[in-house]
Design a protein around this motif. Structure first.
Motif, PDB file in Angstrom:
ATOM      1  N   MET A   1       0.847  -1.175   0.000  1.00 54.59           N
ATOM      2  CA  MET A   1       0.000   0.000   0.000  1.00 54.59           C
ATOM      3  C   MET A   1       0.885   1.229   0.000  1.00 54.59           C
ATOM      4  O   MET A   1       1.919   1.262   0.642  1.00 54.59           O
ATOM      5  CB  MET A   1      -0.917   0.005   1.208  1.00 54.59           C
ATOM      6  N   GLY A   2       0.435   2.235  -0.649  1.00 56.11           N
ATOM      7  CA  GLY A   2       1.227   3.432  -0.769  1.00 56.11           C
ATOM      8  C   GLY A   2       0.866   4.477   0.247  1.00 56.11           C
ATOM      9  O   GLY A   2       1.244   4.429   1.406  1.00 56.11           O
ATOM     10  N   GLU A   3       0.102   5.435  -0.190  1.00 57.71           N
ATOM     11  CA  GLU A   3      -0.283   6.578   0.610  1.00 57.71           C
ATOM     12  C   GLU A   3      -1.155   6.156   1.792  1.00 57.71           C
ATOM     13  O   GLU A   3      -1.879   5.179   1.723  1.00 57.71           O
ATOM     14  CB  GLU A   3      -1.071   7.530  -0.296  1.00 57.71           C
ATOM     15  N   THR A   4      -1.084   6.896   2.872  1.00 55.63           N
ATOM     16  CA  THR A   4      -1.921   6.609   4.036  1.00 55.63           C
ATOM     17  C   THR A   4      -2.836   7.796   4.325  1.00 55.63           C
ATOM     18  O   THR A   4      -2.617   8.892   3.841  1.00 55.63           O
ATOM     19  CB  THR A   4      -1.068   6.312   5.289  1.00 55.63           C
ATOM     20  N   SER A   5      -3.848   7.535   5.122  1.00 59.55           N
ATOM     21  CA  SER A   5      -4.812   8.561   5.516  1.00 59.55           C
ATOM     22  C   SER A   5      -5.020   8.514   7.020  1.00 59.55           C
ATOM     23  O   SER A   5      -4.792   7.491   7.652  1.00 59.55           O
ATOM     24  CB  SER A   5      -6.163   8.319   4.838  1.00 59.55           C
ATOM     25  N   VAL A   6      -5.478   9.619   7.541  1.00 58.72           N
ATOM     26  CA  VAL A   6      -5.857   9.697   8.950  1.00 58.72           C
ATOM     27  C   VAL A   6      -7.367   9.531   9.015  1.00 58.72           C
ATOM     28  O   VAL A   6      -8.103  10.151   8.257  1.00 58.72           O
ATOM     29  CB  VAL A   6      -5.438  11.051   9.567  1.00 58.72           C
ATOM     30  N   VAL A   7      -7.831   8.661   9.921  1.00 60.72           N
ATOM     31  CA  VAL A   7      -9.261   8.405  10.069  1.00 60.72           C
ATOM     32  C   VAL A   7      -9.650   8.714  11.508  1.00 60.72           C
ATOM     33  O   VAL A   7      -8.976   8.292  12.447  1.00 60.72           O
ATOM     34  CB  VAL A   7      -9.591   6.921   9.754  1.00 60.72           C
ATOM     35  N   GLN A   8     -10.744   9.438  11.667  1.00 59.39           N
ATOM     36  CA  GLN A   8     -11.261   9.737  13.002  1.00 59.39           C
ATOM     37  C   GLN A   8     -12.701   9.257  13.043  1.00 59.39           C
ATOM     38  O   GLN A   8     -13.489   9.555  12.143  1.00 59.39           O
ATOM     39  CB  GLN A   8     -11.191  11.237  13.283  1.00 59.39           C
ATOM     40  N   VAL A   9     -13.042   8.507  14.072  1.00 61.11           N
ATOM     41  CA  VAL A   9     -14.401   7.985  14.207  1.00 61.11           C
ATOM     42  C   VAL A   9     -15.006   8.569  15.480  1.00 61.11           C
ATOM     43  O   VAL A   9     -14.443   8.435  16.562  1.00 61.11           O
ATOM     44  CB  VAL A   9     -14.393   6.436  14.276  1.00 61.11           C
ATOM     45  N   ARG A  10     -16.169   9.152  15.329  1.00 59.20           N
ATOM     46  CA  ARG A  10     -16.857   9.766  16.478  1.00 59.20           C
ATOM     47  C   ARG A  10     -18.005   8.872  16.950  1.00 59.20           C
ATOM     48  O   ARG A  10     -18.485   8.023  16.215  1.00 59.20           O
ATOM     49  CB  ARG A  10     -17.421  11.123  16.084  1.00 59.20           C
ATOM     50  N   ASP A  11     -18.409   9.103  18.166  1.00 57.74           N
ATOM     51  CA  ASP A  11     -19.599   8.476  18.751  1.00 57.74           C
ATOM     52  C   ASP A  11     -19.517   6.957  18.833  1.00 57.74           C
ATOM     53  O   ASP A  11     -20.511   6.259  18.618  1.00 57.74           O
ATOM     54  CB  ASP A  11     -20.864   8.897  17.985  1.00 57.74           C
ATOM     55  N   VAL A  12     -18.343   6.437  19.155  1.00 55.72           N
ATOM     56  CA  VAL A  12     -18.180   5.006  19.375  1.00 55.72           C
ATOM     57  C   VAL A  12     -18.450   4.748  20.854  1.00 55.72           C
ATOM     58  O   VAL A  12     -17.848   5.400  21.717  1.00 55.72           O
ATOM     59  CB  VAL A  12     -16.756   4.536  19.000  1.00 55.72           C
ATOM     60  N   PRO A  13     -19.352   3.832  21.182  1.00 48.33           N
ATOM     61  CA  PRO A  13     -19.643   3.557  22.599  1.00 48.33           C
ATOM     62  C   PRO A  13     -18.381   3.148  23.357  1.00 48.33           C
ATOM     63  O   PRO A  13     -17.548   2.387  22.847  1.00 48.33           O
ATOM     64  CB  PRO A  13     -20.644   2.407  22.544  1.00 48.33           C
ATOM     65  N   SER A  14     -18.231   3.656  24.569  1.00 48.38           N
ATOM     66  CA  SER A  14     -17.024   3.371  25.358  1.00 48.38           C
ATOM     67  C   SER A  14     -16.868   1.881  25.632  1.00 48.38           C
ATOM     68  O   SER A  14     -15.746   1.378  25.709  1.00 48.38           O
ATOM     69  CB  SER A  14     -17.023   4.169  26.658  1.00 48.38           C
ATOM     70  N   GLU A  15     -17.975   1.165  25.740  1.00 47.61           N
ATOM     71  CA  GLU A  15     -17.894  -0.284  25.964  1.00 47.61           C
ATOM     72  C   GLU A  15     -17.225  -0.981  24.775  1.00 47.61           C
ATOM     73  O   GLU A  15     -16.414  -1.893  24.952  1.00 47.61           O
ATOM     74  CB  GLU A  15     -19.291  -0.896  26.178  1.00 47.61           C
ATOM     75  N   ALA A  16     -17.554  -0.540  23.578  1.00 45.95           N
ATOM     76  CA  ALA A  16     -16.948  -1.126  22.377  1.00 45.95           C
ATOM     77  C   ALA A  16     -15.453  -0.807  22.330  1.00 45.95           C
ATOM     78  O   ALA A  16     -14.630  -1.668  22.000  1.00 45.95           O
ATOM     79  CB  ALA A  16     -17.643  -0.613  21.117  1.00 45.95           C
ATOM     80  N   VAL A  17     -15.091   0.406  22.690  1.00 47.39           N
ATOM     81  CA  VAL A  17     -13.680   0.799  22.709  1.00 47.39           C
ATOM     82  C   VAL A  17     -12.928  -0.048  23.729  1.00 47.39           C
ATOM     83  O   VAL A  17     -11.816  -0.530  23.463  1.00 47.39           O
ATOM     84  CB  VAL A  17     -13.533   2.306  23.003  1.00 47.39           C
ATOM     85  N   ASP A  18     -13.513  -0.254  24.900  1.00 40.64           N
ATOM     86  CA  ASP A  18     -12.868  -1.055  25.943  1.00 40.64           C
ATOM     87  C   ASP A  18     -12.617  -2.486  25.458  1.00 40.64           C
ATOM     88  O   ASP A  18     -11.545  -3.051  25.688  1.00 40.64           O
ATOM     89  CB  ASP A  18     -13.717  -1.079  27.211  1.00 40.64           C
ATOM     90  N   VAL A  19     -13.604  -3.061  24.787  1.00 44.55           N
ATOM     91  CA  VAL A  19     -13.446  -4.427  24.264  1.00 44.55           C
ATOM     92  C   VAL A  19     -12.305  -4.477  23.248  1.00 44.55           C
ATOM     93  O   VAL A  19     -11.445  -5.362  23.294  1.00 44.55           O
ATOM     94  CB  VAL A  19     -14.767  -4.926  23.617  1.00 44.55           C
ATOM     95  N   LEU A  20     -12.279  -3.522  22.331  1.00 40.25           N
ATOM     96  CA  LEU A  20     -11.244  -3.517  21.300  1.00 40.25           C
ATOM     97  C   LEU A  20      -9.860  -3.241  21.879  1.00 40.25           C
ATOM     98  O   LEU A  20      -8.860  -3.826  21.440  1.00 40.25           O
ATOM     99  CB  LEU A  20     -11.592  -2.502  20.217  1.00 40.25           C
ATOM    100  N   LYS A  21      -9.780  -2.376  22.878  1.00 44.71           N
ATOM    101  CA  LYS A  21      -8.499  -2.123  23.544  1.00 44.71           C
ATOM    102  C   LYS A  21      -7.985  -3.382  24.229  1.00 44.71           C
ATOM    103  O   LYS A  21      -6.781  -3.688  24.178  1.00 44.71           O
ATOM    104  CB  LYS A  21      -8.624  -0.981  24.557  1.00 44.71           C
ATOM    105  N   ALA A  22      -8.880  -4.126  24.856  1.00 47.26           N
ATOM    106  CA  ALA A  22      -8.480  -5.373  25.511  1.00 47.26           C
ATOM    107  C   ALA A  22      -7.990  -6.394  24.479  1.00 47.26           C
ATOM    108  O   ALA A  22      -6.998  -7.095  24.707  1.00 47.26           O
ATOM    109  CB  ALA A  22      -9.647  -5.943  26.319  1.00 47.26           C
ATOM    110  N   ARG A  23      -8.667  -6.485  23.347  1.00 46.85           N
ATOM    111  CA  ARG A  23      -8.237  -7.406  22.286  1.00 46.85           C
ATOM    112  C   ARG A  23      -6.861  -7.009  21.750  1.00 46.85           C
ATOM    113  O   ARG A  23      -6.017  -7.862  21.489  1.00 46.85           O
ATOM    114  CB  ARG A  23      -9.257  -7.425  21.156  1.00 46.85           C
ATOM    115  N   ALA A  24      -6.660  -5.710  21.587  1.00 52.50           N
ATOM    116  CA  ALA A  24      -5.362  -5.221  21.120  1.00 52.50           C
ATOM    117  C   ALA A  24      -4.271  -5.602  22.114  1.00 52.50           C
ATOM    118  O   ALA A  24      -3.206  -6.101  21.720  1.00 52.50           O
ATOM    119  CB  ALA A  24      -5.408  -3.711  20.917  1.00 52.50           C
ATOM    120  N   ALA A  25      -4.533  -5.391  23.395  1.00 49.81           N
ATOM    121  CA  ALA A  25      -3.550  -5.699  24.435  1.00 49.81           C
ATOM    122  C   ALA A  25      -3.209  -7.183  24.446  1.00 49.81           C
ATOM    123  O   ALA A  25      -2.034  -7.559  24.576  1.00 49.81           O
ATOM    124  CB  ALA A  25      -4.072  -5.254  25.797  1.00 49.81           C
TER     125      ALA A  25
END
Length: 77
Positions: free
Chosen positions: A1-25
């Motif tokens: 892949m060549g060029e990259t972009s910055v992506v910002q996502v708003r209004d994501v439920p904190s519970e979903a973020v917590d789950v994804l952060k735990a999976r990342a960890a």
């Protein structure tokens, strides 16, 4: 892949973020690296509409009843 972009996502439920952060960890990844992998993987798979568009544009496959019988006899169903 060549060029990259910055992506910002708003209004994501904190519970979903917590789950994804735990999976990342658990995978030893930063949250950003984990999300990047998810996005790249998702973009790499066509959705059903894309598959149907490709099929609609493919040339038809000619076959006969003898071909079908041969495929069945070969165990390919």
């Amino acid at each position: 892949m060549g060029e990259t972009s910055v992506v910002q996502v708003r209004d994501v439920p904190s519970e979903a973020v917590d789950v994804l952060k735990a999976r990342a960890a658990r995978r030893g990844l930063s949250f950003a690296a984990y999300l990047r992998e998810l996005i790249i993987e998702e973009a790499g798979h066509p959705d059903p509409a894309e598959v149907m568009d490709r099929l609609a544009n493919d040339d038809p496959i000619d076959y006969s009843m003898d071909d079908l019988r041969e495929f069945m006899n070969d165990g390919r169903r």
